[in-house]
Design a protein around this motif. Sequence first.
Motif, PDB file in Angstrom:
ATOM      1  N   ASP A  20       0.994  -1.091   0.060  1.00 26.78           N
ATOM      2  CA  ASP A  20       0.044   0.043  -0.128  1.00 26.78           C
ATOM      3  C   ASP A  20       0.913   1.142   0.129  1.00 26.78           C
ATOM      4  OD1 ASP A  20      -2.528   1.691   0.516  1.00 26.78           O
ATOM      5  OD2 ASP A  20      -1.556   1.930   2.642  1.00 26.78           O
ATOM      6  N   ASP A  22      -0.153   5.243   0.734  1.00 28.77           N
ATOM      7  CA  ASP A  22      -0.479   6.379   1.725  1.00 28.77           C
ATOM      8  C   ASP A  22      -0.481   5.672   3.283  1.00 28.77           C
ATOM      9  OD1 ASP A  22      -1.428   8.874   0.267  1.00 28.77           O
ATOM     10  OD2 ASP A  22      -2.152   7.252  -0.851  1.00 28.77           O
ATOM     11  N   GLY A  23      -0.029   6.294   4.269  1.00 30.90           N
ATOM     12  CA  GLY A  23       0.260   5.864   5.451  1.00 30.90           C
ATOM     13  C   GLY A  23       1.026   4.708   5.865  1.00 30.90           C
ATOM     14  N   GLU A  29      -1.306  10.202   5.155  1.00 29.95           N
ATOM     15  CA  GLU A  29      -2.353  10.292   5.913  1.00 29.95           C
ATOM     16  C   GLU A  29      -2.645  11.417   6.937  1.00 29.95           C
ATOM     17  OE1 GLU A  29      -5.091   8.783   5.412  1.00 29.95           O
ATOM     18  OE2 GLU A  29      -4.475   7.127   4.264  1.00 29.95           O
ATOM     19  N   GLU A 184      -0.167  -3.181   4.597  1.00 28.84           N
ATOM     20  CA  GLU A 184      -1.226  -2.189   4.522  1.00 28.84           C
ATOM     21  C   GLU A 184      -1.455  -1.221   5.888  1.00 28.84           C
ATOM     22  OE1 GLU A 184      -3.852  -0.545   3.476  1.00 28.84           O
ATOM     23  OE2 GLU A 184      -4.028  -1.345   1.437  1.00 28.84           O
ATOM     24  N   ASP A 185      -1.892  -0.183   5.769  1.00 28.57           N
ATOM     25  CA  ASP A 185      -2.207   0.453   7.263  1.00 28.57           C
ATOM     26  C   ASP A 185      -3.465   0.436   7.217  1.00 28.57           C
ATOM     27  OD1 ASP A 185      -2.394   2.471   4.878  1.00 28.57           O
ATOM     28  OD2 ASP A 185      -2.725   4.031   6.492  1.00 28.57           O
ATOM     29  N   ALA A 186      -4.538   0.375   6.570  1.00 29.40           N
ATOM     30  CA  ALA A 186      -5.684   0.872   6.654  1.00 29.40           C
ATOM     31  C   ALA A 186      -6.529  -0.489   6.738  1.00 29.40           C
ATOM     32  CB  ALA A 186      -6.444   1.592   5.338  1.00 29.40           C
TER      33      ALA A 186
END
Length: 241
Positions: A20, A22-23, A29, A184-186
């Motif tokens: 991923d 963003d973030g 983010e 991933e972060d989300a």
Amino acid sequence: MANSSAAVSVRKPITHVVFDMDGLLLDTENFYTQVQEIILARYNRTFDWNLKAKMMGMKAIEAARVFVEDTGISDSLSAEQFLLEREEMLRDLFPSSDLMPGASRLIRHLHAKGVPFGLATGSHRRHFELKTHKHGDIFSLMHHVVLGDDPEVKQGKPSPDIFLAAAKRFEGGPVDSSNILVFEDAPSGVLAAKNAGMSVVMVPDPRLDKSFHDAADQVLNSLLDFNPSEWGLPPFEDNRS
Ligand SMILES: O=P(O)(O)OC[C@H](O)CO
Ligand SMILES: [Mg+2]
């Protein structure tokens, strides 16, 4: 169920990695949060992490719809108007995007060891270019990049579309999902990767509610804490882990 160490015994070997952006690789983010707080303040409302958790990882228009609906301002501001309002502020912020801790080390390591990896971001092309402006050296190492406005990405995360597209585009693809590790972060991104049948390491913001950790296979505080050996990937040669 999320675990601090991967249960490698039941897994197929990881041969490919999808990141991923963003973030996870880029500290972007907070830019979204900052801008959304400014817009909501005009309507005497505050932005909170429940809403943040829903929006992050989504395509812009999908996140915008959630934003105006959940905050109850949709009669005054449409999703399309919201995107226009935030655009100028984001355009000024994105070129200063910094890498997250450990991002460069992990990407350079996988590249040096010949592990193929790609990018799957909800960001559309124009934002991708602005955000990665300073980091061409890192992002040019990706085998391929799948963006939120890619024609094959019919629906944003948590739909598996973007990760399935990423799996197809590796050399000799499609790569079997069970051989792919996603970072991933989300919450929506973790679900998208699981919906695609992949393993997921989640590196969440500490402010995200811990109930969102459960869907991931492993949860880390930082990419610096990733141990490639737990996933059958070549170990780091420096002393950091
Ligand atoms: O987290 P990403 O890279 O999928 O990006 C999605 C949005 O652009 C930001 O939440
Ligand atoms: Mg993300």
